[in-house]
Design a protein around this motif. Structure first.
Motif, mmCIF file in Angstrom:
data_model
loop_
_atom_site.group_PDB
_atom_site.id
_atom_site.type_symbol
_atom_site.label_atom_id
_atom_site.label_comp_id
_atom_site.label_asym_id
_atom_site.label_seq_id
_atom_site.Cartn_x
_atom_site.Cartn_y
_atom_site.Cartn_z
ATOM 1 N N UNK A 124 73.831 13.623 22.103
ATOM 2 C CA UNK A 124 72.411 13.452 22.390
ATOM 3 C C UNK A 124 71.860 14.745 22.943
ATOM 4 N N UNK A 125 70.679 15.118 22.486
ATOM 5 C CA UNK A 125 70.010 16.287 23.028
ATOM 6 C C UNK A 125 69.319 15.951 24.342
ATOM 7 N N UNK A 126 68.854 16.958 25.038
ATOM 8 C CA UNK A 126 68.083 16.741 26.258
ATOM 9 C C UNK A 126 66.719 16.160 25.897
ATOM 10 N N UNK A 127 66.179 15.328 26.777
ATOM 11 C CA UNK A 127 64.835 14.789 26.573
ATOM 12 C C UNK A 127 63.928 15.319 27.677
ATOM 13 N N UNK A 128 63.031 16.222 27.305
ATOM 14 C CA UNK A 128 62.086 16.799 28.263
ATOM 15 C C UNK A 128 60.651 16.375 27.998
ATOM 16 N N UNK A 129 60.400 15.684 26.866
ATOM 17 C CA UNK A 129 59.064 15.157 26.577
ATOM 18 C C UNK A 129 58.950 13.789 27.235
ATOM 19 N N UNK A 130 58.500 13.767 28.475
ATOM 20 C CA UNK A 130 58.550 12.549 29.276
ATOM 21 C C UNK A 130 57.174 12.223 29.843
ATOM 22 N N UNK A 131 57.044 10.955 30.214
ATOM 23 C CA UNK A 131 55.862 10.468 30.920
ATOM 24 C C UNK A 131 56.369 9.835 32.207
ATOM 25 N N UNK A 147 69.759 7.477 45.315
ATOM 26 C CA UNK A 147 68.606 8.067 46.010
ATOM 27 C C UNK A 147 67.829 9.053 45.141
ATOM 28 N N UNK A 148 68.474 9.573 44.110
ATOM 29 C CA UNK A 148 67.793 10.477 43.193
ATOM 30 C C UNK A 148 67.228 9.687 42.011
ATOM 31 N N UNK A 149 66.128 10.135 41.433
ATOM 32 C CA UNK A 149 65.541 9.411 40.294
ATOM 33 C C UNK A 149 66.357 9.656 39.015
ATOM 34 N N UNK A 150 67.316 8.776 38.746
ATOM 35 C CA UNK A 150 68.134 8.882 37.536
ATOM 36 C C UNK A 150 68.268 7.500 36.908
ATOM 37 N N UNK A 151 68.619 7.489 35.631
ATOM 38 C CA UNK A 151 68.859 6.231 34.949
ATOM 39 C C UNK A 151 70.259 5.716 35.273
ATOM 40 N N UNK A 194 66.631 6.223 27.716
ATOM 41 C CA UNK A 194 65.827 5.004 27.711
ATOM 42 C C UNK A 194 66.225 4.028 28.804
ATOM 43 N N UNK A 195 67.403 4.203 29.405
ATOM 44 C CA UNK A 195 67.907 3.224 30.352
ATOM 45 C C UNK A 195 67.067 3.175 31.630
ATOM 46 N N UNK A 196 67.220 2.058 32.345
ATOM 47 C CA UNK A 196 66.428 1.808 33.543
ATOM 48 C C UNK A 196 66.874 2.700 34.692
ATOM 49 N N UNK A 197 65.979 2.873 35.676
ATOM 50 C CA UNK A 197 66.324 3.698 36.825
ATOM 51 C C UNK A 197 67.289 2.949 37.734
ATOM 52 N N UNK A 198 68.273 3.669 38.239
ATOM 53 C CA UNK A 198 69.291 3.110 39.122
ATOM 54 C C UNK A 198 68.694 2.979 40.521
ATOM 55 N N UNK A 199 68.419 1.747 40.937
ATOM 56 C CA UNK A 199 67.743 1.534 42.218
ATOM 57 C C UNK A 199 68.652 1.850 43.400
ATOM 58 N N UNK A 200 69.965 2.024 43.172
ATOM 59 C CA UNK A 200 70.900 2.328 44.251
ATOM 60 C C UNK A 200 71.126 3.829 44.415
ATOM 61 N N UNK A 216 59.093 6.696 32.423
ATOM 62 C CA UNK A 216 60.260 7.571 32.454
ATOM 63 C C UNK A 216 60.667 7.861 33.887
ATOM 64 N N UNK A 217 61.982 7.901 34.099
ATOM 65 C CA UNK A 217 62.528 8.134 35.435
ATOM 66 C C UNK A 217 62.604 9.625 35.729
ATOM 67 N N UNK A 218 63.091 10.387 34.759
ATOM 68 C CA UNK A 218 63.271 11.823 34.925
ATOM 69 C C UNK A 218 63.526 12.424 33.548
ATOM 70 N N UNK A 219 63.505 13.737 33.468
ATOM 71 C CA UNK A 219 64.010 14.390 32.271
ATOM 72 C C UNK A 219 65.520 14.169 32.213
ATOM 73 N N UNK A 220 66.062 14.047 31.011
ATOM 74 C CA UNK A 220 67.460 13.656 30.872
ATOM 75 C C UNK A 220 68.238 14.743 30.144
#
Length: 655
Positions: free
Chosen positions: A570-577, A635-639, A627-633, A587-591
């Motif tokens: 998978x390539x990086x995804x920087x086109x985010x909202x 502290x950083x905004x990641x999926x 596309x995955x959901x943000x990990x609520x556990x 979107x949670x963050x660029x991936x």
């Protein structure tokens, strides 16, 4: 091999690209409503035999298909950038709509991989036969009529062990009968604890799921058959890293009745009638999340529907026509425990009723050309019966508008042309207009921080898909699509709450596939997909769109042995909202991009037994799908991260 029709077969039909997902389940990937001419003798795409927690996890190997992860269960499929109710998912002909507005239990959750025989993925809007909507595609999870030997009993059983999450799965599928009638029983049990990602960190993902079903079918007359079935699915103690709640309980009961008649001496070749009812009882709570106050959110989702379809020939025209209906009722509330005080509503007794009529006609214009067209009309009625206050506000105050019943008259259709170029090459063009009504959550969600919009207009998708495929021992495929959407239903953040509005949007992309056979034992397969989504009103990217995705696999087969390696990229995804930006998207963050390698092998022990084993993510990479959901556990905004290295072992027997 299996004896349930297509069960266990690896076959290529002239109407689709077909591959076997694992021993016991046949998977079809259909790019057009039909195919014409000579096609490749082999499928382009192959699939690893890995065990899957649910069917959506399995079809993430399909080119152009992704999935949203929130935990160990409930992967939510995405096809060419479309998701949720933009996809029609039918389980043995029936719709089942999940009981969780947060999508803990998408429809595919309630279909065990080992209890069904065929899985068909139709990309885009290329048929009108499977209900209203389906603008992004249709997934058909189906059972076939058993075929019996002289002993009158067929079946299979399997067991799987996974070391990451210490999980295990067992299944049984048994049928007894003859050509004139049969009884089939299926059962599946799957349990896992939290898995660990590539860093060794625990990801909340435990679950226990069990299902059982009984199917009875037979001949009423020489030309008339009947089938009745009942399925029970139970989910227990399902944990979600990507949600603020877990699900201690979710039950689903499904009832189906099918009749089919083949009239003698008539232009109508077959008439079928189907009725179904699905009932989902879902519970979410925060009991395992800590804190002094526990929030509990019980909900119900009941779906009743049916269809009558007739097929036949009118001269040189092959015609399918019918009528279908679907009634969706959803309700839910939030309580504070242990006092049991109602704090607010989820779905305020929502009802969405649909009645549709449809027709498809196909005609060969010449030996090289075939034209297929479809048209359907749907009448939609939507309302929320409850007028309770939610979180201290009336519904009118919450939505910012008075509630009143909504009625829609939606017209959808497609035109598909296939042209045989010779030498096994086929070109097809599909032009369509698909309409999708807003679902219960988009219209009527009634939380203080998540608010529906009762006056949403339905989405109108205008799509063009061009496909060229060919090859014989070295099959290949190129497919490009463009989708202009009027009144796209956009979820966005405003004043601390998720809301919905209509915007103009577009989705477009490209898919490439190629397979090369090296000698009689080796096969190399590559695939690539790229999707772009834009909000045209705000000139911003759409949220949760997959980046450039690719895979490369090498498969070896000789005598009783099969083995292979698959490299997923998978390539990086920087086109985010981003939700945190002025774009106010999901979107949670660029991936970052990633590359993950899987190994797998399979050995036929005897005529009825085989053993399979594999290692997923062999280099223990830490990675996540954009596309995955943000990990609520975290502290950083990641999926939510995907699992780290995982060894699995499966033993399967057939009789």
């Amino acid at each position: 091999m299996g004896r349930y029709g297509a069960l266990g077969a690896m076959t290529l039909l002239s109407t689709s690209l077909l591959t076997a997902a694992d021993e016991g389940l046949t998977l079809k990937v259909t790019y057009d409503a039909d195919r014409l001419g000579d096609v490749a003798e082999e499928p382009v795409t192959t699939f690893t035999k890995k065990p899957s927690a649910d069917l959506a996890d399995l079809i993430r190997q399909v080119n152009g298909v992704s999935g949203i992860r929130m935990g160990g269960r409930g992967i939510d499929p995405v096809i060419r950038g479309q998701r949720e109710t933009q996809l029609n998912v039918l389980i043995d002909g029936a719709f089942i709509h999940g009981g969780c507005p947060n999508r803990m239990d998408p429809p595919s959750t309630y279909a065990s991989v080992n209890s069904y025989d065929t899985l068909t993925v139709i990309k885009g809007f290329e048929t009108v036969k499977y209900g209203s909507g389906g603008t992004g595609g249709t997934v058909l999870i189906e059972r076939q009529t058993p075929m019996f030997d002289d002993d009158g009993v067929v079946g299979h059983l399997s067991t799987t062990y996974r070391d990451n999450a210490e999980g295990g799965q067992g299944s049984l599928d048994l049928a007894a009968g003859s050509e004139s009638g049969y009884v089939r029983v299926v059962g599946d049990y799957d349990e896992a604890s939290h898995y660990r990602d590539g860093k060794g960190d625990e990801v909340r993902s435990s679950y226990l799921t069990r299902s059982a079903g009984i199917i009875v079918g037979g001949d009423i007359t020489e030309n008339t058959t009947i089938q009745a079935s009942y399925d029970r699915n139970e989910e227990r103690d399902v944990s979600f890293a990507g949600a603020g709640m877990d699900s201690p309980k979710s039950n689903a009961d499904s009832y189906r009745l099918k009749l089919a008649h083949k009239p003698a001496g008539s232009v109508i070749s077959k008439v079928s009638a189907e009725l179904y009812r699905s009932e989902v009882d879902h519970l979410m709570d925060t009991a395992r999340r800590g804190g002094k106050m526990v929030m509990s959110a019980p909900s119900e989702s009941n779906t009743t529907g049916g269809r009558i379809t007739a097929t036949g020939w009118l001269g040189a025209h092959e015609l399918t026509a019918g009528v279908d209906m679907q009634q969706r009722d959803k309700s839910g509330a939030i309580f504070a425990l242990p006092a049991g005080v109602k704090k607010g509503l989820l779905w305020p007794d929502v009802s969405i009723d649909q009645v549709g009529v449809f027709a498809e006609v196909a005609r060969h214009l010449s030996a090289q050309d075939k034209l297929t067209a479809g048209l359907r009309y749907d009448r939609i009625e939507a309302d929320a019966a409850s007028r309770e206050r939610s979180f201290g506000k009336t519904l009118a105050e919450l939505y910012g508008q008075a509630l009143s019943p909504q009625t829609e008259h939606n017209v959808s259709g497609f035109l598909n042309w296939q042209h045989d170029l010779g030498a096994g090459r086929v070109f097809s063009a599909n032009l369509s207009r698909g309409v999708r009504t807003a679902d219960a959550t988009e219209r009527y969600m009634a939380k203080s921080n998540w608010i529906g919009n009762p006056s949403l207009d339905p989405e109108k998708h205008q799509q063009l898909t061009l496909t060229l495929h060919g090859g014989d021992q070295h099959p290949w495929l190129v497919s490009a699509f463009y989708n202009r959407i009027d009144d796209y239903i956009l979820r966005y953040q405003h004043a601390g709450a998720s809301r919905y509005k209509n915007v103009a949007a577009e989705l477009y992309g490209l898919e490439l596939e190629q397979a090369v056979r090296l000698g009689s034992h080796w096969r190399i397969t590559g695939q690539l997909s790229y999707t772009v989504g834009n909000n045209l009103d705000d000139d911003q990217p759409l949220s949760r769109i997959a980046p450039l995705m690719a895979s490369l696999s090498a498969d070896y087969s000789r005598d009783a042995w099969e083995a292979g390696v698959r490299w997923n990229l998978a390539g990086a995804q920087s086109d985010v909202c981003l939700a945190s930006s002025s774009c106010a998207g999901l979107d949670v963050t660029k991936t970052p991009g990633y590359g993950v390698v899987d190994l797998y092998a399979d050995y036929q022990i005897s005529a009825g037994w085989r053993i399979s084993a594999g290692v997923e993510n062999i280099f223990d990479k830490t990675y996540r799908l954009h596309e995955s959901r943000d990990d609520v556990f975290d502290p950083n905004p990641v999926q939510v991260n995907e699992p780290g290295r995982q060894f699995w072992l499966t033993l399967r027997g057939e009789f």
